[in-house]
Scaffold this motif. Structure first.
Motif, PDB file in Angstrom:
ATOM      1  N   ASN A 251       0.830  -1.207   0.000  1.00 51.80           N
ATOM      2  CA  ASN A 251       0.000   0.000   0.000  1.00 51.80           C
ATOM      3  C   ASN A 251       0.861   1.252   0.000  1.00 51.80           C
ATOM      4  O   ASN A 251       0.518   2.245  -0.648  1.00 51.80           O
ATOM      5  CB  ASN A 251      -0.921   0.004   1.213  1.00 51.80           C
ATOM      6  CG  ASN A 251      -2.089  -0.935   1.041  1.00 51.80           C
ATOM      7  OD1 ASN A 251      -2.422  -1.323  -0.073  1.00 51.80           O
ATOM      8  ND2 ASN A 251      -2.713  -1.304   2.135  1.00 51.80           N
ATOM      9  N   ARG A 252       1.980   1.208   0.722  1.00 49.63           N
ATOM     10  CA  ARG A 252       2.858   2.367   0.780  1.00 49.63           C
ATOM     11  C   ARG A 252       3.376   2.715  -0.617  1.00 49.63           C
ATOM     12  O   ARG A 252       3.426   3.886  -0.992  1.00 49.63           O
ATOM     13  CB  ARG A 252       4.004   2.074   1.730  1.00 49.63           C
ATOM     14  CG  ARG A 252       4.879   3.238   2.016  1.00 49.63           C
ATOM     15  CD  ARG A 252       5.911   2.869   3.053  1.00 49.63           C
ATOM     16  NE  ARG A 252       6.563   4.051   3.539  1.00 49.63           N
ATOM     17  CZ  ARG A 252       7.492   4.049   4.445  1.00 49.63           C
ATOM     18  NH1 ARG A 252       7.869   2.918   4.984  1.00 49.63           N
ATOM     19  NH2 ARG A 252       8.054   5.155   4.835  1.00 49.63           N
TER      20      ARG A 252
ATOM     21  N   TYR B 111       0.665   4.394  -2.646  1.00 48.65           N
ATOM     22  CA  TYR B 111       0.479   5.797  -2.259  1.00 48.65           C
ATOM     23  C   TYR B 111       1.577   6.678  -2.844  1.00 48.65           C
ATOM     24  O   TYR B 111       1.309   7.779  -3.335  1.00 48.65           O
ATOM     25  CB  TYR B 111       0.456   5.947  -0.741  1.00 48.65           C
ATOM     26  CG  TYR B 111      -0.722   5.298  -0.070  1.00 48.65           C
ATOM     27  CD1 TYR B 111      -1.985   5.311  -0.654  1.00 48.65           C
ATOM     28  CD2 TYR B 111      -0.588   4.663   1.149  1.00 48.65           C
ATOM     29  CE1 TYR B 111      -3.071   4.716  -0.044  1.00 48.65           C
ATOM     30  CE2 TYR B 111      -1.665   4.059   1.775  1.00 48.65           C
ATOM     31  CZ  TYR B 111      -2.904   4.090   1.175  1.00 48.65           C
ATOM     32  OH  TYR B 111      -3.965   3.507   1.789  1.00 48.65           O
TER      33      TYR B 111
END
Length: 64
Positions: free
Chosen positions: A3-4, A7
């Motif tokens: 997810n990082r 983003y």
């Protein structure tokens, strides 16, 4: 893909599109504001809050 990473890639894509669409000075101000906000927030913490944040990150309870 984490997810990082998603983003970061999304933010980079938005910054690039903003750079193309907005006037250059406004895009630069927005990018600097996005980078400066977390730094300013960290600098506003007192020493005990910084130590606590460091301990939480060291124990793996917060992402790096």
């Amino acid at each position: 893909m984490s997810n990082r990473t998603k983003y970061i890639l999304g933010g980079a894509a938005i910054a690039f599109i903003g750079w193309l669409i907005l006037p250059k000075w406004l895009a630069l101000v927005l990018i600097l504001a996005v980078v400066a906000a977390p730094v300013a927030g960290y600098l506003l913490l007192d020493e005990s809050q910084r130590r606590r944040l460091h301990r939480l990150r060291h124990r793996g309870q917060l992402p790096h």
